[in-house]
Write an enzyme that holds these catalytic residues in place. Sequence first.
Site, mmCIF file in Angstrom:
data_model
loop_
_atom_site.group_PDB
_atom_site.id
_atom_site.type_symbol
_atom_site.label_atom_id
_atom_site.label_comp_id
_atom_site.label_asym_id
_atom_site.label_seq_id
_atom_site.Cartn_x
_atom_site.Cartn_y
_atom_site.Cartn_z
ATOM 1 N N GLY A 50 -10.440 7.379 5.798
ATOM 2 C CA GLY A 50 -10.117 8.373 6.807
ATOM 3 C C GLY A 50 -8.705 8.901 6.752
ATOM 4 O O GLY A 50 -8.223 9.478 7.728
ATOM 5 N N ALA A 88 -2.962 -1.410 -0.941
ATOM 6 C CA ALA A 88 -1.812 -2.099 -0.363
ATOM 7 C C ALA A 88 -1.549 -1.683 1.085
ATOM 8 O O ALA A 88 -0.438 -1.795 1.578
ATOM 9 C CB ALA A 88 -0.553 -1.872 -1.202
ATOM 10 N N ARG A 90 -1.122 1.128 2.309
ATOM 11 C CA ARG A 90 0.071 1.967 2.250
ATOM 12 C C ARG A 90 -0.176 3.429 2.596
ATOM 13 O O ARG A 90 0.784 4.210 2.699
ATOM 14 C CB ARG A 90 0.688 1.899 0.851
ATOM 15 C CG ARG A 90 -0.226 2.463 -0.249
ATOM 16 C CD ARG A 90 0.380 2.303 -1.637
ATOM 17 N NE ARG A 90 1.585 3.077 -1.817
ATOM 18 C CZ ARG A 90 1.603 4.374 -2.103
ATOM 19 N NH1 ARG A 90 0.460 5.053 -2.197
ATOM 20 N NH2 ARG A 90 2.744 5.003 -2.283
ATOM 21 N N THR A 92 -1.285 5.330 5.322
ATOM 22 C CA THR A 92 -0.665 5.875 6.524
ATOM 23 C C THR A 92 0.840 5.675 6.484
ATOM 24 O O THR A 92 1.607 6.580 6.854
ATOM 25 C CB THR A 92 -1.249 5.204 7.784
ATOM 26 O OG1 THR A 92 -2.646 5.495 7.864
ATOM 27 C CG2 THR A 92 -0.562 5.714 9.044
ATOM 28 N N ALA A 283 4.426 4.049 12.620
ATOM 29 C CA ALA A 283 3.117 3.492 12.276
ATOM 30 C C ALA A 283 3.236 2.557 11.078
ATOM 31 O O ALA A 283 4.156 2.666 10.268
ATOM 32 C CB ALA A 283 2.132 4.610 11.964
ATOM 33 N N LYS A 284 2.269 1.641 10.949
ATOM 34 C CA LYS A 284 2.226 0.746 9.791
ATOM 35 C C LYS A 284 0.860 0.902 9.099
ATOM 36 O O LYS A 284 0.627 1.905 8.452
ATOM 37 C CB LYS A 284 2.517 -0.683 10.224
ATOM 38 C CG LYS A 284 3.976 -0.859 10.683
ATOM 39 C CD LYS A 284 4.374 -2.298 10.925
ATOM 40 C CE LYS A 284 3.981 -2.788 12.280
ATOM 41 N NZ LYS A 284 4.594 -4.098 12.625
ATOM 42 N N GLY A 285 -0.048 -0.038 9.264
ATOM 43 C CA GLY A 285 -1.352 0.078 8.615
ATOM 44 C C GLY A 285 -2.247 -1.078 9.001
ATOM 45 O O GLY A 285 -1.799 -2.060 9.604
ATOM 46 N N GLY A 287 -5.542 -1.575 6.841
ATOM 47 C CA GLY A 287 -6.646 -1.653 5.881
ATOM 48 C C GLY A 287 -7.003 -3.075 5.481
ATOM 49 O O GLY A 287 -8.046 -3.620 5.853
ATOM 50 N N GLU A 288 -6.143 -3.705 4.704
ATOM 51 C CA GLU A 288 -6.425 -5.066 4.225
ATOM 52 C C GLU A 288 -6.110 -6.163 5.248
ATOM 53 O O GLU A 288 -6.789 -7.200 5.262
ATOM 54 C CB GLU A 288 -5.642 -5.309 2.928
ATOM 55 C CG GLU A 288 -6.168 -4.481 1.778
ATOM 56 C CD GLU A 288 -5.095 -4.165 0.735
ATOM 57 O OE1 GLU A 288 -5.411 -4.242 -0.456
ATOM 58 O OE2 GLU A 288 -3.963 -3.839 1.122
#
Length: 338
Positions: A50, A88, A90, A92, A283-285, A287-288
């Site tokens: 997204g 990673a 990364r 966003t 912001a950070k993230g 995903g993983e």
Amino acid sequence: MERIVRGRGVAASWYGIARTATIDRAGAWVEIDDGGTAKVVTGVTEIGEGILTVLAQIAAEELGIKPEQVTIGDNDTARAPEAAHAGATRQTYMIGNSVALASRDARTKLDREIADHWNVKPEDIRAFDGEIWAEGSNLRMSMEEAVDICKKRGVVPVGSGSFTAHGTGLDPVDGSGSPWQAYVFGCQVAEVEVDTVTGEVQVLGMWAAHDIGRVINPRGVEGQIEGGIVQGLGQALMEDYRLENGHTTTHGFAKYILPTSLDIPEITSILVEDHDPRSPLGAKGIGEPALVPTAPAILNAIHDATGVRIRSLPATPEKILAALAEKRARDGVREAAE
């Protein structure tokens, strides 16, 4: 022991985002175009997480237009600034911040011209939802009109942005260093039900609290957390991937069990917004990082329910039954000794 036992387990996690132990960077171009729309050019790749929606939201917020008025351009790396890989956690953090900086650069050029046109200060210019105005006055116009005026004054409101995340290598002796610029923290709780006769485990519920910095797209973040938990559930209970001497020895997907919709419990996501002070967006993230604490939480819940500790993944019924048999044997020896 009762046949059906329940337990809860908790696990915490941390995760460094962007490239490890090196400098990570990304760039973007943004132009406020005729009609008050905008286009973003970056080498980002959408792999289903997204990111294109997030970038459109970021550009729209920074430019003062609607997300549907933003077009994400061709991501051919021969014609777009560097964005590097999709991984990673990364996207966003790196590309989002680059787009934000490029959007601010474009807005600065537009605001300067409109402020001069209205004879006001550039810092008094505001824009939202396709309209632009001067704070503390009745001066207002559409973004389409503003771009037209800007271009008639000989200025194209186009901006560029580059964001860098600094990391250092690790000392080969003591491992010291700063491999990441930003970290994501999280905690998950699992509730399970274990059948002590068959060894089967059913996950009844998952609660996930994650610090991801500023939330750009709440629904997207929840989707990432839910997807990570589903993968973690498969890792914890089902997916028996075998590797010998660097080669896969798993026979195939016919016997490689994956989670289905019937295996997924109710998932409750708690989004913790601790803004990152070293990035423009804050912001950070996620995903993983959403995957990391899932399997430990489930295995801790199994231990809480049964008193046995499974130390290898997946926690199959066979492993649980063997562990329960060992526990009964130890308990029997202990009782006999007493």
